[in-house]
Design an enzyme around this catalytic site. Structure first.
Site, PDB file in Angstrom:
ATOM      1  N   GLY A  12       0.818  -1.215   0.000  1.00  0.00           N
ATOM      2  CA  GLY A  12       0.000   0.000   0.000  1.00  0.00           C
ATOM      3  C   GLY A  12       0.849   1.262   0.000  1.00  0.00           C
ATOM      4  N   ASP A  13       0.181   2.404  -0.198  1.00  0.00           N
ATOM      5  CA  ASP A  13       0.816   3.726  -0.161  1.00  0.00           C
ATOM      6  C   ASP A  13       1.907   3.896  -1.215  1.00  0.00           C
ATOM      7  OD1 ASP A  13      -0.835   4.227   2.005  1.00  0.00           O
ATOM      8  OD2 ASP A  13       0.657   3.498   3.436  1.00  0.00           O
ATOM      9  N   LYS A  16      -0.760   5.412  -5.497  1.00  0.00           N
ATOM     10  CA  LYS A  16      -1.830   5.071  -6.445  1.00  0.00           C
ATOM     11  C   LYS A  16      -2.731   6.265  -6.733  1.00  0.00           C
ATOM     12  CE  LYS A  16      -3.134   1.871  -3.550  1.00  0.00           C
ATOM     13  NZ  LYS A  16      -2.026   1.974  -2.579  1.00  0.00           N
ATOM     14  N   ASN A  38     -10.079   2.490   5.030  1.00  0.00           N
ATOM     15  CA  ASN A  38      -8.711   2.152   5.449  1.00  0.00           C
ATOM     16  C   ASN A  38      -7.715   2.754   4.458  1.00  0.00           C
ATOM     17  OD1 ASN A  38      -9.730   0.368   3.526  1.00  0.00           O
ATOM     18  ND2 ASN A  38      -8.698  -1.436   4.314  1.00  0.00           N
ATOM     19  N   ALA A  39      -8.160   3.018   3.231  1.00  0.00           N
ATOM     20  CA  ALA A  39      -7.301   3.622   2.210  1.00  0.00           C
ATOM     21  C   ALA A  39      -7.114   5.117   2.486  1.00  0.00           C
ATOM     22  CB  ALA A  39      -7.951   3.445   0.841  1.00  0.00           C
ATOM     23  N   GLY A  40      -5.964   5.626   2.090  1.00  0.00           N
ATOM     24  CA  GLY A  40      -5.726   7.069   2.112  1.00  0.00           C
ATOM     25  C   GLY A  40      -4.937   7.397   0.868  1.00  0.00           C
ATOM     26  N   HIS A  41      -5.568   8.027  -0.103  1.00  0.00           N
ATOM     27  CA  HIS A  41      -4.936   8.291  -1.402  1.00  0.00           C
ATOM     28  C   HIS A  41      -4.740   9.796  -1.576  1.00  0.00           C
ATOM     29  CE1 HIS A  41      -6.579   4.219  -3.106  1.00  0.00           C
ATOM     30  NE2 HIS A  41      -5.782   4.077  -2.059  1.00  0.00           N
ATOM     31  N   GLN A 224      -5.022  -0.368  -1.035  1.00  0.00           N
ATOM     32  CA  GLN A 224      -4.048  -1.267  -0.402  1.00  0.00           C
ATOM     33  C   GLN A 224      -3.028  -1.747  -1.458  1.00  0.00           C
ATOM     34  OE1 GLN A 224      -7.683  -2.026   0.541  1.00  0.00           O
ATOM     35  NE2 GLN A 224      -7.204  -0.293   1.808  1.00  0.00           N
ATOM     36  N   PRO A 304       3.751   6.399  11.670  1.00  0.00           N
ATOM     37  CA  PRO A 304       4.981   6.377  10.870  1.00  0.00           C
ATOM     38  C   PRO A 304       5.042   5.070  10.087  1.00  0.00           C
ATOM     39  CG  PRO A 304       5.486   6.229  13.229  1.00  0.00           C
ATOM     40  CD  PRO A 304       4.005   6.419  13.116  1.00  0.00           C
ATOM     41  N   LYS A 331       7.989   8.381  -6.551  1.00  0.00           N
ATOM     42  CA  LYS A 331       8.867   8.877  -5.478  1.00  0.00           C
ATOM     43  C   LYS A 331      10.354   8.665  -5.759  1.00  0.00           C
ATOM     44  CE  LYS A 331       6.801   9.296  -1.462  1.00  0.00           C
ATOM     45  NZ  LYS A 331       6.042   9.153  -0.206  1.00  0.00           N
ATOM     46  N   LEU A 332      10.705   8.690  -7.038  1.00  0.00           N
ATOM     47  CA  LEU A 332      12.112   8.515  -7.411  1.00  0.00           C
ATOM     48  C   LEU A 332      12.964   9.655  -6.847  1.00  0.00           C
ATOM     49  CD1 LEU A 332      13.649   6.404  -8.946  1.00  0.00           C
ATOM     50  CD2 LEU A 332      13.174   7.611 -11.059  1.00  0.00           C
TER      51      LEU A 332
HETATM   52  P1  GDP Z   1      -1.610   5.689  -2.083  1.00  0.00           P
HETATM   53  O1  GDP Z   1      -2.292   5.176  -0.880  1.00  0.00           O
HETATM   54  O2  GDP Z   1      -0.971   4.603  -2.884  1.00  0.00           O
HETATM   55  O3  GDP Z   1      -2.460   6.576  -2.939  1.00  0.00           O
HETATM   56  O4  GDP Z   1      -0.398   6.591  -1.547  1.00  0.00           O
HETATM   57  P2  GDP Z   1      -0.460   7.651  -0.334  1.00  0.00           P
HETATM   58  O5  GDP Z   1      -1.168   8.869  -0.789  1.00  0.00           O
HETATM   59  O6  GDP Z   1      -0.932   7.001   0.916  1.00  0.00           O
HETATM   60  O7  GDP Z   1       1.089   7.911  -0.103  1.00  0.00           O
HETATM   61  C1  GDP Z   1       1.889   8.485  -1.086  1.00  0.00           C
HETATM   62  C2  GDP Z   1       2.559   9.719  -0.466  1.00  0.00           C
HETATM   63  O8  GDP Z   1       3.649  10.082  -1.274  1.00  0.00           O
HETATM   64  C3  GDP Z   1       1.658  10.927  -0.435  1.00  0.00           C
HETATM   65  O9  GDP Z   1       2.034  11.744   0.641  1.00  0.00           O
HETATM   66  C4  GDP Z   1       1.967  11.626  -1.756  1.00  0.00           C
HETATM   67  O10 GDP Z   1       1.705  13.016  -1.726  1.00  0.00           O
HETATM   68  C5  GDP Z   1       3.428  11.362  -1.865  1.00  0.00           C
HETATM   69  N1  GDP Z   1       3.941  11.219  -3.252  1.00  0.00           N
HETATM   70  C6  GDP Z   1       3.350  10.585  -4.297  1.00  0.00           C
HETATM   71  N2  GDP Z   1       4.164  10.585  -5.362  1.00  0.00           N
HETATM   72  C7  GDP Z   1       5.317  11.220  -4.976  1.00  0.00           C
HETATM   73  C8  GDP Z   1       6.551  11.502  -5.625  1.00  0.00           C
HETATM   74  O11 GDP Z   1       6.791  11.174  -6.772  1.00  0.00           O
HETATM   75  N3  GDP Z   1       7.493  12.168  -4.883  1.00  0.00           N
HETATM   76  C9  GDP Z   1       7.285  12.544  -3.602  1.00  0.00           C
HETATM   77  N4  GDP Z   1       8.259  13.188  -2.958  1.00  0.00           N
HETATM   78  N5  GDP Z   1       6.116  12.295  -2.959  1.00  0.00           N
HETATM   79  C10 GDP Z   1       5.159  11.623  -3.642  1.00  0.00           C
HETATM   80  P1  IMO Z   2      -3.849   2.572   0.672  1.00  0.00           P
HETATM   81  O1  IMO Z   2      -5.010   2.323  -0.257  1.00  0.00           O
HETATM   82  C1  IMO Z   2      -1.187   0.909   3.679  1.00  0.00           C
HETATM   83  C2  IMO Z   2      -2.871  -2.131   6.329  1.00  0.00           C
HETATM   84  C3  IMO Z   2      -2.988  -1.779   7.801  1.00  0.00           C
HETATM   85  C4  IMO Z   2      -2.776  -3.160   8.410  1.00  0.00           C
HETATM   86  C5  IMO Z   2      -3.510  -4.071   7.419  1.00  0.00           C
HETATM   87  C6  IMO Z   2      -4.941  -4.420   7.827  1.00  0.00           C
HETATM   88  O2  IMO Z   2      -3.735   3.946   1.171  1.00  0.00           O
HETATM   89  O3  IMO Z   2      -2.590   2.041   0.056  1.00  0.00           O
HETATM   90  P2  IMO Z   2      -7.214  -3.025   7.830  1.00  0.00           P
HETATM   91  O4  IMO Z   2      -7.594  -1.770   8.514  1.00  0.00           O
HETATM   92  O5  IMO Z   2      -7.355  -2.977   6.341  1.00  0.00           O
HETATM   93  O6  IMO Z   2      -7.872  -4.241   8.407  1.00  0.00           O
HETATM   94  O7  IMO Z   2      -5.647  -3.217   8.153  1.00  0.00           O
HETATM   95  O8  IMO Z   2      -3.515  -3.378   6.191  1.00  0.00           O
HETATM   96  N1  IMO Z   2      -3.527  -1.181   5.394  1.00  0.00           N
HETATM   97  C7  IMO Z   2      -2.865  -0.316   4.636  1.00  0.00           C
HETATM   98  N2  IMO Z   2      -1.540  -0.026   4.585  1.00  0.00           N
HETATM   99  N3  IMO Z   2      -2.049   1.520   2.837  1.00  0.00           N
HETATM  100  C8  IMO Z   2      -3.361   1.206   2.857  1.00  0.00           C
HETATM  101  O9  IMO Z   2      -4.235   1.678   1.944  1.00  0.00           O
HETATM  102  C9  IMO Z   2      -3.828   0.287   3.816  1.00  0.00           C
HETATM  103  N4  IMO Z   2      -5.049  -0.209   4.128  1.00  0.00           N
HETATM  104  C10 IMO Z   2      -4.843  -1.122   5.089  1.00  0.00           C
HETATM  105  O10 IMO Z   2      -1.993  -0.872   8.183  1.00  0.00           O
HETATM  106  O11 IMO Z   2      -1.424  -3.501   8.363  1.00  0.00           O
HETATM  107 MG    MG Z   3      -2.313   5.414   1.196  1.00  0.00          MG
END
Ligand code: GDP
Ligand code: IMO
Ligand code: MG
Length: 428
Positions: A12-13, A16, A38-41, A224, A304, A331-332
């Site tokens: 995840g994270d 996307k 649970n997602a945070g995009h 995820q 964290p 994030k290169l």
């Molecule tokens: P997702 O859950 O896959 O949509 O990803 P998240 O939003 O949870 O986490 C990605 C984090 O990296 C966010 O804080 C974005 O703003 C940041 N991010 C995404 N692409 C880049 C990148 O190319 N460079 C940097 N420095 N940050 C990025």
């Molecule tokens: P995005 O879409 C990162 C992780 C939780 C835990 C496990 C189970 O932003 O990439 P849950 O609440 O789903 O039962 O937790 O999955 N988890 C994620 N880790 N990004 C996410 O979503 C996640 N959604 C769930 O931290 O380890």
């Molecule tokens: Mg996320």
């Protein structure tokens, strides 16, 4: 190609949300197919930062149709809060935001039990997001889940809630010594949600079929990542849905059509939030560097994130179980400033080389990552927009991955903002 499935390759994270935002510019429909809040995009446009939990990341683009699909679990409280915040920003949803009637509803006892189950697991806890996702899917499989459509019918909701709440209260009181929840209060609250949800509720699988049939471009926004998949991830340290590509089609209510691109989103290093195996995790200064420079703190919980080198073994596994056809490398820019950079191509376990991620949990603590090492770079690459303008060391890193995987890296992101993107190949 008319369907692009966006999947996370690791835990995840991966970034996307920002990739979905990019693809949506030339797409027509964006659908979330599984998971819940649970997602945070994250999507950053100019100085404005948006974090989506339930609503698809394409919603910032005017006129794009956004769907919360069949396979999701939806917490109405979180949904309306997200709608409110976006409306405050001037986003207009009329006739373009739809919620599947088949999606399941996250109820108050799900959120409560999520925390209580974790306490019961003790040292073996999963480290869930605490949003009630696991308990909601548990009820779905047990066939006493409450679906969005049920909220629209007072008698049906009343009848369905009664036995399930009786059972949940039994568990709450006897196992967890927790006071019971009130049937009347929940019924009243969720009937009110039903009234508010009504204008959004549709047969979304049908909407998607019509969109596909008429040649519209559909983005399925995975939440995820592959290694959090209930079947294919690091069980039991996973989520309770199917973030892999086939789960995306299932959760959208679509079949395995031919014109699909599976875009894997992979971060230039790896992160994980919550418990579970992570062979390339760095407990040293480089791990801290990646976390701080990459802003690796949960978009949903603020926790964290654990950080480490890019795990190519996991990436290769993700390639296989998702049938990934192209990659977005995000994030290169974060790797800049390190004297050398690495990615892991295999693990050594008791003197043997493992090229596949082991699903035997007894092997996880024994996996010693083997790395390919590259010279680092000091240049700030966040302003680069053309692949050829990247420093040689950066290109060597990217191309080594392509050689290893046999799949092209079509998109590269070099900063968090929408425009910080290098397009090597247009997907559509
Ligand atoms: P997702 O859950 O896959 O949509 O990803 P998240 O939003 O949870 O986490 C990605 C984090 O990296 C966010 O804080 C974005 O703003 C940041 N991010 C995404 N692409 C880049 C990148 O190319 N460079 C940097 N420095 N940050 C990025
Ligand atoms: P995005 O879409 C990162 C992780 C939780 C835990 C496990 C189970 O932003 O990439 P849950 O609440 O789903 O039962 O937790 O999955 N988890 C994620 N880790 N990004 C996410 O979503 C996640 N959604 C769930 O931290 O380890
Ligand atoms: Mg996320």
């Amino acid at each position: 190609m008319s369907i692009c499935i966006v999947v996370g390759t690791h835990w995840g994270d991966e970034g996307k949300g920002r990739i979905v935002d990019y693809l949506s510019q030339s797409g027509d429909v964006v659908v979330r197919a599984q998971g819940g809040n649970n997602a945070g995009h994250t999507v950053i446009v100019g100085e404005k930062k948006y974090v989506f939990h339930l609503i698809p990341s394409g919603v910032l683009l005017p006129g794009k149709v956004c769907i919360l699909g069949d396979g999701m679990v939806i917490d109405p409280t979180a949904f309306f809060e997200e709608v409110r915040l976006l409306e405050q920003e001037g986003i207009v949803f009329q006739e373009r935001l739809f919620v599947s009637e088949k999606a399941h509803v996250v109820m108050p006892y799900h959120r409560l039990l999520d925390g209580l189950y974790e306490r019961l697991r003790g040292k073996g806890r999963i480290g869930t997001t605490g949003k009630g996702i696991g308990p909601a899917y548990e009820d779905k499989v047990a066939r006493w889940g409450i679906r969005v459509v049920d909220l629209l019918h007072p008698e049906i909701l009343a009848a369905k809630l009664q036995p399930v709440l009786e059972y949940k209260n039994w568990i709450l009181e006897r196992i967890f010594s927790h006071p019971p929840l009130s049937y009347e209060a929940i019924l009243e609250e969720y009937l009110a949600y039903g009234q508010r949800l009504q204008p959004y509720v549709r047969d979304t699988s049908r909407l998607l079929y019509e969109a596909w049939r008429t040649g519209k471009r559909i983005v399925i926004e995975g939440a995820q990542g592959t290694m959090l998949d209930l079947d294919h991830g690091t069980y039991p340290f996973v989520t309770s849905s199917y973030p892999v590509a086939s789960g995306a089609l299932l959760g959208a209510g679509m079949g395995p059509v031919a014109d699909v691109e599976v875009l894997g989103v992979c971060k230039a290093y790896t992160s994980r939030v919550g418990e579970g195996p992570f062979p390339t995790e760095l407990a040293d200064a480089t791990g801290v560097y990646l976390r701080e420079k990459g802003g690796e703190y949960g978009a949903t919980t603020g926790r964290p994130r654990r950080c480490g080198w890019l795990d190519g073994v996991v990436l290769k596994y993700a390639l296989r179980v998702n049938h990934i056809t192209s990659l977005a490398l995000t994030k290169l820019d974060v790797l800049g400033g390190l004297s050398m950079v690495r990615w892991c191509y295999a693990y050594e376990v008791r003197g043997e080389i493992l090229e596949d991620f082991p699903m035997d949990p007894s092997l996880w603590p024994l996996c010693r990552p083997l790395y390919r090492e590259f010279e680092g770079w000091n240049e700030d690459i966040s302003g680069v927009r053309s692949y050829g303008d990247l420093p040689r060391a950066v290109r060597a890193f990217v191309e080594s991955l392509e050689d290893f995987l046999g799949v092209p890296v079509v998109l590269i992101s070099v900063g968090p903002r929408r425009d910080d993107t290098i397009v090597r190949e247009e997907l559509w």
